[in-house]
Design a protein around this motif. Structure first.
Motif, short mmCIF file in Angstrom:
data_model
loop_
_atom_site.label_atom_id
_atom_site.label_comp_id
_atom_site.label_asym_id
_atom_site.label_seq_id
_atom_site.Cartn_x
_atom_site.Cartn_y
_atom_site.Cartn_z
N GLU A 214 9.79 15.52 8.91
CA GLU A 214 9.73 14.64 10.09
C GLU A 214 8.28 14.39 10.51
O GLU A 214 7.92 13.26 10.86
N LEU A 215 7.46 15.44 10.49
CA LEU A 215 6.06 15.27 10.86
C LEU A 215 5.33 14.35 9.88
O LEU A 215 4.49 13.54 10.29
N LEU A 216 5.65 14.49 8.60
CA LEU A 216 4.99 13.65 7.60
C LEU A 216 5.39 12.18 7.77
O LEU A 216 4.54 11.28 7.73
N LEU A 217 6.67 11.92 8.00
CA LEU A 217 7.12 10.55 8.21
C LEU A 217 6.52 9.97 9.48
O LEU A 217 6.15 8.79 9.53
N GLN A 218 6.42 10.80 10.51
CA GLN A 218 5.81 10.33 11.75
C GLN A 218 4.35 9.97 11.52
O GLN A 218 3.86 8.96 12.03
N ARG A 219 3.65 10.78 10.75
CA ARG A 219 2.25 10.50 10.45
C ARG A 219 2.11 9.20 9.65
O ARG A 219 1.21 8.40 9.90
N LEU A 220 3.03 8.96 8.73
CA LEU A 220 3.00 7.73 7.94
C LEU A 220 3.28 6.52 8.82
O LEU A 220 2.68 5.45 8.64
N GLY B 250 0.79 -1.22 0.00
CA GLY B 250 0.00 0.00 0.00
C GLY B 250 0.82 1.27 0.00
O GLY B 250 0.29 2.35 0.23
N ARG B 251 2.13 1.18 -0.27
CA ARG B 251 3.00 2.35 -0.27
C ARG B 251 3.70 2.50 -1.62
O ARG B 251 4.13 1.51 -2.23
N THR B 252 3.84 3.74 -2.07
CA THR B 252 4.59 4.02 -3.30
C THR B 252 6.04 4.38 -3.00
O THR B 252 6.86 4.41 -3.90
N ARG B 253 6.33 4.69 -1.75
CA ARG B 253 7.63 5.20 -1.31
C ARG B 253 7.97 6.51 -2.02
O ARG B 253 9.12 6.84 -2.25
N GLN B 254 6.93 7.27 -2.35
CA GLN B 254 7.09 8.59 -2.94
C GLN B 254 6.32 9.62 -2.12
O GLN B 254 5.22 9.34 -1.65
N LEU B 255 6.90 10.80 -1.97
CA LEU B 255 6.25 11.91 -1.29
C LEU B 255 6.30 13.12 -2.20
O LEU B 255 7.18 13.24 -3.06
N ASP C 202 2.51 8.89 -1.24
CA ASP C 202 2.08 8.46 0.08
C ASP C 202 1.71 9.64 0.98
O ASP C 202 1.00 9.45 1.97
N GLY C 203 2.19 10.83 0.67
CA GLY C 203 1.91 11.98 1.51
C GLY C 203 2.34 13.25 0.82
O GLY C 203 3.07 13.23 -0.19
N LEU C 204 1.91 14.39 1.37
CA LEU C 204 2.12 15.68 0.73
C LEU C 204 2.57 16.72 1.74
O LEU C 204 2.03 16.81 2.84
#
Length: 369
Positions: A303-309, A61-66, A121-123
């Motif tokens: 860091e916040l985005l990675l923590q959320r992931l 479920g991850r693209t490993r792209q942000l 995976d996130g923005l």
């Protein structure tokens, strides 16, 4: 020598002398004995095996792209953010996709909606205007979002902001301390978040220093070098003895316009900017500027985005409608509202004094040439 045939788990298992199950565990990162892991990886390399990123993303479920969406990819402030974000995300195994929105609201909203396509995976979003449409889209985002900026209270996203109010006040108080009393202000559009906040800091610091607010000394324009030069041409009849600009691009344009008219910096007018980007050190004299922590904001946002992931792993694809589901209900298990309380971080401003604001030698009463 690598085999010309496309490597498979079977061929890797044969080359490594292990079972297919062992190959599967190693390639999927599920753990195996050290010697087994080394043999499988060596065999995979010899056979030219390349992991299938698409298949892996479908599995976990991850693209490993942000994605990082910013108003202007040519602005040194956002270049500094990109470097800081990429340093953090690359170390975590993610690729960083860059998107320049030109501060167009519809483009920013389209990037937010694209999270539903699972291409990222996130923005990390850096808007200079936050409209009602932004607030609605942020609340319904299909993946985690971190805003570099100041979203309104209650918007369920993590954010990292600069204290532009305090930063602008630092610059004005510094100019006042150097003997300047007619401090002009070249600001960005008043309807933007940075323009509004920097305007508040300017007016507050004037009052604190006992200086009157003079509309003739204030120009609102776009954030850019050419705009800064044009703003100075409009300000000169008001006889300022200092020009404070809402970013370094404006300040550089203002400095060029002053020098082109034969005025000396800082003898005739002092010039100060904000952001402390590379532009502040590029000209002569080097510009005093307020460091708003561009790199720090980028790093903290990543860091916040990675923590959320990490805290909220991706949802598996929802099952098709059937006896146990309601086909008429739009389920959003990974919406922003479902991801818990958001965090807000603030980068503190810091004044960096350079030659462009050296103390005034005397109080000037003669008109500017």
């Amino acid at each position: 020598m690598a085999n010309s045939a496309k490597p498979t788990m079977v061929s890797i298992a044969e080359r490594a002398g292990v079972s297919i199950a062992s190959v599967s565990r190693v390639l999927n990162g599920q753990g195996a004995r050290r010697d087994t892991t080394e043999r499988v990886r060596r065999a995979a390399t010899e056979l030219g095996y390349v992991p299938n990123a698409v298949a892996r993303s479908l599995k976990d479920g991850r693209t490993r792209q942000l994605t990082f969406a910013m108003p202007d990819i040519g602005n040194p402030v956002y270049v500094a953010m990109v470097r800081a974000i990429q340093e953090v995300t690359k170390a975590a195994g993610y690729r960083l996709l860059l998107h320049s929105t030109d501060a167009v609201a519809e483009d920013e909203l389209a990037v937010l909606r694209s999270l539903a396509d699972r291409t990222s995976d996130g923005l990390i979003l850096c808007p200079i205007r936050i409209t009602d449409a932004h607030v609605e889209a942020l609340g319904r985002a299909a993946g985690p979002v971190v805003v570099i900026g100041s979203p309104p209270p209650g918007v369920p996203v993590d954010s990292v902001r600069a204290d532009s109010v305090a930063g602008a006040a630092l610059a004005v108080r510094h100019l006042h301390a150097t003997g300047r009393r007619r401090i002009a202000f070249v600001n960005g559009p008043a309807d933007t978040v940075p323009g509004h906040n920097r305007g508040l800091g300017y007016r507050g610091a004037l009052a604190e220093c006992g200086l009157p607010y003079d509309e003739r000394l204030v120009v609102h324009t776009e954030f850019g070098i050419e705009a800064g030069a044009e703003a100075v041409r409009r300000l000169l009849p008001a006889r300022p003895d200092a020009v404070f600009c809402a970013n370094d691009q404006l300040a550089l344009g203002a400095a060029h316009a002053l020098l082109a008219r034969g005025l000396r910096i800082p003898e005739d007018l002092a010039v100060a900017g904000m952001d402390d980007s590379q532009l502040a050190r590029a000209g002569w004299p080097p510009l005093t500027s307020v460091d708003l922590g561009s790199s720090e904001r980028g790093r903290r946002a990543a860091e916040l985005l990675l923590q959320r992931l990490d805290d909220h792993p991706p949802e598996r694809p929802a099952p098709k409608a059937g006896p146990e589901t309601d086909a008429g209900t739009e389920a959003e298990p990974d919406s922003a509202a479902a991801r818990g309380a958001h965090q807000t971080a603030t980068a503190l401003p810091r004044l960096v004094v350079r030659a462009s604001t050296a103390p005034a030698a005397r109080s000037r009463t003669d008109p500017i040439p």
